[in-house]
Structures are given as structure tokens and as C-alpha cells.
Motif scaffolding. Structure first.
Motif, short mmCIF file in Angstrom:
data_model
loop_
_atom_site.label_atom_id
_atom_site.label_comp_id
_atom_site.label_asym_id
_atom_site.label_seq_id
_atom_site.Cartn_x
_atom_site.Cartn_y
_atom_site.Cartn_z
N THR A 107 52.99 17.80 51.70
CA THR A 107 53.63 16.64 52.29
C THR A 107 53.07 16.44 53.69
N PRO A 108 52.51 15.26 54.01
CA PRO A 108 51.97 15.04 55.35
C PRO A 108 53.05 15.22 56.41
N ALA A 109 52.65 15.73 57.56
CA ALA A 109 53.57 15.93 58.67
C ALA A 109 52.82 15.73 59.97
N HIS A 110 53.53 15.30 61.00
CA HIS A 110 52.93 15.13 62.32
C HIS A 110 53.92 15.65 63.34
N SER A 111 53.43 16.25 64.41
CA SER A 111 54.31 16.82 65.42
C SER A 111 53.67 16.68 66.79
N THR A 112 54.45 16.93 67.82
CA THR A 112 53.87 17.05 69.15
C THR A 112 53.22 18.43 69.27
N PRO A 113 52.32 18.60 70.22
CA PRO A 113 51.75 19.94 70.43
C PRO A 113 52.83 20.98 70.73
N GLU A 114 53.86 20.58 71.49
CA GLU A 114 54.93 21.52 71.83
C GLU A 114 55.72 21.94 70.60
N GLU A 115 56.03 20.99 69.73
CA GLU A 115 56.77 21.32 68.51
C GLU A 115 55.97 22.28 67.63
N PHE A 116 54.69 22.03 67.52
CA PHE A 116 53.83 22.90 66.72
C PHE A 116 53.77 24.29 67.35
N GLY A 117 53.66 24.35 68.67
CA GLY A 117 53.61 25.64 69.35
C GLY A 117 54.89 26.44 69.15
N ARG A 118 56.03 25.78 69.19
CA ARG A 118 57.30 26.49 68.98
C ARG A 118 57.41 27.00 67.55
N LEU A 119 56.94 26.20 66.60
CA LEU A 119 56.94 26.64 65.20
C LEU A 119 56.07 27.88 65.03
N MET A 120 54.89 27.87 65.62
CA MET A 120 53.99 29.01 65.52
C MET A 120 54.62 30.27 66.10
N ALA A 121 55.27 30.14 67.26
CA ALA A 121 55.87 31.29 67.91
C ALA A 121 57.02 31.86 67.07
N ALA A 122 57.86 30.98 66.54
CA ALA A 122 58.99 31.43 65.72
C ALA A 122 58.50 32.08 64.43
N ASP A 123 57.48 31.49 63.82
CA ASP A 123 56.94 32.03 62.57
C ASP A 123 56.25 33.37 62.81
N SER A 124 55.59 33.49 63.94
CA SER A 124 54.91 34.74 64.26
C SER A 124 55.92 35.89 64.33
N LYS A 125 57.05 35.65 64.98
CA LYS A 125 58.08 36.69 65.08
C LYS A 125 58.71 36.98 63.72
N VAL A 149 42.73 15.34 76.29
CA VAL A 149 41.94 15.45 75.06
C VAL A 149 42.86 15.80 73.89
N VAL A 150 43.76 16.77 74.11
CA VAL A 150 44.71 17.15 73.07
C VAL A 150 45.57 15.97 72.67
N ASP A 151 46.05 15.21 73.65
CA ASP A 151 46.90 14.06 73.36
C ASP A 151 46.16 12.99 72.56
N ARG A 152 44.90 12.78 72.90
CA ARG A 152 44.13 11.78 72.17
C ARG A 152 43.92 12.21 70.72
N LEU A 153 43.62 13.48 70.53
CA LEU A 153 43.45 14.01 69.18
C LEU A 153 44.76 13.94 68.40
N ASN A 154 45.86 14.26 69.06
CA ASN A 154 47.17 14.22 68.42
C ASN A 154 47.49 12.80 67.95
N ALA A 197 45.10 26.13 71.38
CA ALA A 197 46.00 25.07 71.84
C ALA A 197 46.45 24.26 70.63
N PRO A 198 47.74 24.30 70.29
CA PRO A 198 48.22 23.49 69.15
C PRO A 198 47.99 22.00 69.40
N VAL A 199 47.51 21.31 68.38
CA VAL A 199 47.33 19.86 68.48
C VAL A 199 48.43 19.16 67.68
N THR A 200 48.52 19.46 66.39
CA THR A 200 49.58 18.89 65.56
C THR A 200 49.64 19.58 64.21
#
Length: 330
Positions: free
Chosen positions: A298-316, A271-276, A123-126
Motif C-alpha cells: 500500500t503506497p504511503a508518504h510521510s514527513t522525514p520526522e515521522e519516518f525517523g520516529r518509526l525507524m527509532a521505535a521499530d529498532s527498539k 534537498v531532503v524536502d525537495r525529494l520528499n 537521513a530519512p526522506v519518506t
């Protein structure tokens, strides 16, 4: 006798009712996370790596935010797959987190028999940060620019060689992407880690290599390596005169590495939201940003959904490249 049977029925009903209430209450208690348990930050690589630095920088901040102690659990091996599997198998209660890098999704195509899928079993957190790779050349190679590198590689296919810390690493796939886009040929030499590859690069045994900027910086400043290009769309403040790979105009060559925090799949959303939220606060701290930037991140922060979309796009993206280049894990 009747009184005894009535009492038994009442006790039975009471047990069923209490059991039902327990089931109803379980998700709420589970969603709170194991608030007293230490946070276990699994790093699937050895101590001293960039990922290890991230875990040790955000750990104290998480303790301050969540009032829970933390410890870093280094589980290196199999290109990060051993530590990742450990995180996948952990209880989804917010007590175990995986601190990882984009190798996580690259491995899916390199190791088709993996017993887990990072896109569904975590589960992506950030995001925590972005890191840049820099393409450098040995001073003995005579390669002084990106243009010279590509011309030489085209005129003499396979003569130039490049090193990497291992098959499937970001350093390796970054060069394979450049080869694919520019339609050139260089010979890959795989090492067991960055240190021996860097030693041979400095000694002239290999010609070029992608390195994290913090690894290459001291050698570039000392004139021992020639910086040819930076992986991101814009130059880095640490090396402002080094051009972006985008100046080659052969397609998207942005090979910046992302780093992030993930939890086992099934971790409750509260729990994910609190960690994020806690990680967002930590990553905004000036001392954390300074420590990251010293390592070329460079520090970065994202929503779990944004991180998940990045992972999916990068995987492909990397799966397509690995297939196109015929790359297999060694």
C-alpha cells in the motif's frame, strides 16, 4: 617598491574576501543538490524483490519531477548491509538515495559490529509503502487455523517447524514475535532466500511460514497453501477471509513491513524536502499505486520526522525481541 607591496596586500585581501564569499555560498550551492547528476537509487537486494520494484516504479516519476535521469544500483549481500554501507558512504548531495525496508533497523541488533548506525548515518526522506506478511501452512501439515497451530505447538513443543529466507529477515522475526507472545515453540529452518523455502513448504518439508502476500497469493488461491492469518490489524482486500493475527489476543502482532527512501546523513534539509515533495507526488499517482497493490503493498508518504520516529521505535522493538529470543545472525 611601495606600490608593489600595496598591490600585493590588495591581492591578498581580495583572495581572502573571495574565499570567504565562496565558503558562505557553498551551503547554498550544496543545498541545491547536484541538479545535473543522475539520481542513483541504491537497492541493497537483488533485482525482482519488492524493494527493487519500488525503486523502478518511483524512478521515472522522480525524473519527471526533478528533471534528472535515474538509475537503479542493486548492491545485494549481507542481509542488505553492503548496499546500505554504500549509501552511508555516498556524498550527501541528494544524488544518492537508499531504497530499503525495515530489515534496515533489524540488522542493528543482529549485527552489533556494523560499521554504521541507520538511525544516525542516514537521513530519512519518506516512507514509500507498507507491505503485509501472511502466515501460511503446508497442506500436508494438517494445520487449518491459527488456533490449531498454537494448540499443536503447545502440545508438542518444537515438533512443528517453520521456514524463513534467512536469520533476521522480517519473515523470521515475525514468527519469533508470534512465538514470544503466544509462549509456544516451533523449530526455525533457515534458507538462503525465499524460493527454496517456498519449495519445501509446498512439498511439505516444512509446516508453516510467513510470506509476503504477493508471493503466497497464487498458491493460496490454487489450494496449495492454507492461509492462517495476516500480519496487519485488518484483513487484506486480496484475501478478505483471512483473519488478522490480532484475533489471537496475545498482544501486538502487527508485523507489517515498511519500505522507505533515505539519504546519507548530512544531506541538506532543502534537498531532503525537495525529494520528499517529489516522492509524495509520485506515490499519489494511480499507476504507481496499482503497481504497488499488485505486489501486496500500500503506497504511503510521510514527513522525514515521522519516518525517523518509526525507524527509532521499530529498532527498539526488534532489538528487544532479538534479545529476548536469543537470536544471533548466522
Amino acid at each position: 617598491m611601495k606600490e608593489s607591496m600595496t598591490a600585493a596586500r590588495l591581492n591578498s585581501r581580495r583572495s581572502i574576501l573571495l574565499g570567504s564569499l565562496g565558503v558562505m555560498a557553498a551551503p547554498f550551492g550544496w543545498a541545491q543538490g547536484a541538479t545535473d547528476a543522475p539520481l542513483r537509487l541504491i537497492v541493497p537486494f537483488t533485482p525482482g524483490t519488492g524493494i527493487d520494484l519500488i525503486a523502478r516504479q518511483v524512478g521515472p516519476g522522480l525524473t519527471a519531477q526533478l528533471k534528472r535521469p535515474y538509475f537503479v544500483d542493486n548492491r545485494p549481500g549481507a542481509a542488505g548491509n553492503i548496499g546500505t554501507q554504500e549509501a552511508v558512504r555516498a556524498a550527501p548531495d541528494g544524488s544518492t538515495l537508499l531504497v530499503s525496508v525495515n530489515t534496515l533497523v533489524m540488522n542493528s541488533a543482529l549485527y552489533p559490529k556494523l560499521p554504521f548506525n541507520p538511525l544516525t548515518d542516514l537521513a530519512p526522506v519518506t516512507l514509500t509503502s507498507w507491505g503485509q506478511l501472511i502466515l501460511v501452512a503446508s497442506t500436508q501439515s494438517g494445520i487449518g487455523s491459527l488456533q490449531v497451530l498454537l494448540k499443536t505447538a503447545k502440545d508438542k513443543p518444537g515438533k512443528l517447524n517453520y521456514g524463513s529466507p534467512g536469520t533476521g529477515t522480517p519473515h523470521h522475526l515475525a514468527m519469533e514475535l508470534l512465538k514470544n507472545r503466544a509462549k509456544v515453540s516451533l523449530t526455525h529452518i533457515s534458507y538462503r532466500g525465499t524460493a527454496p523455502a517456498l519449495t519445501d513448504l509446498l512439498g511439505g518439508q516444512i509446516d508453516v511460514m510467513f510470506l509476503p502476500i504477493h508471493v503466497a497469493l497464487q498458491h493460496v488461491k490454487a489450494g496449495k497453501l492454507k492461509a492462517l492469518g495476516i500480519s496487519s490489524d485488518k484483513p487484506n482486500a486480496l484475501l478478505p477471509d483471512v483473519p488478522s493475527l490480532q484475533t489471537l489476543n496475545v498482544g501486538n502482532l502487527n508485523v507489517d513491513m515498511w519500505y522507505g527512501v533515505l539519504a546519507p546523513a548530512g544531506t541538506p534539509r532543502p534537498v531532503v524536502d525537495r525529494l520528499n515533495k517529489a516522492l509524495g507526488t509520485v506515490l499519489a499517482q494511480a499507476d504507481v499505486a496499482k503497481a504497488f497493490e499488485a505486489q501486496g503493498m500500500t503506497p504511503a508518504h510521510s514527513t522525514p520526522e515521522e519516518f525517523g520516529r518509526l525507524m527509532a521505535a521499530d529498532s527498539k522493538r526488534w532489538a528487544d525481541l532479538i534479545k529476548a529470543q536469543g537470536i544471533t545472525a548466522e
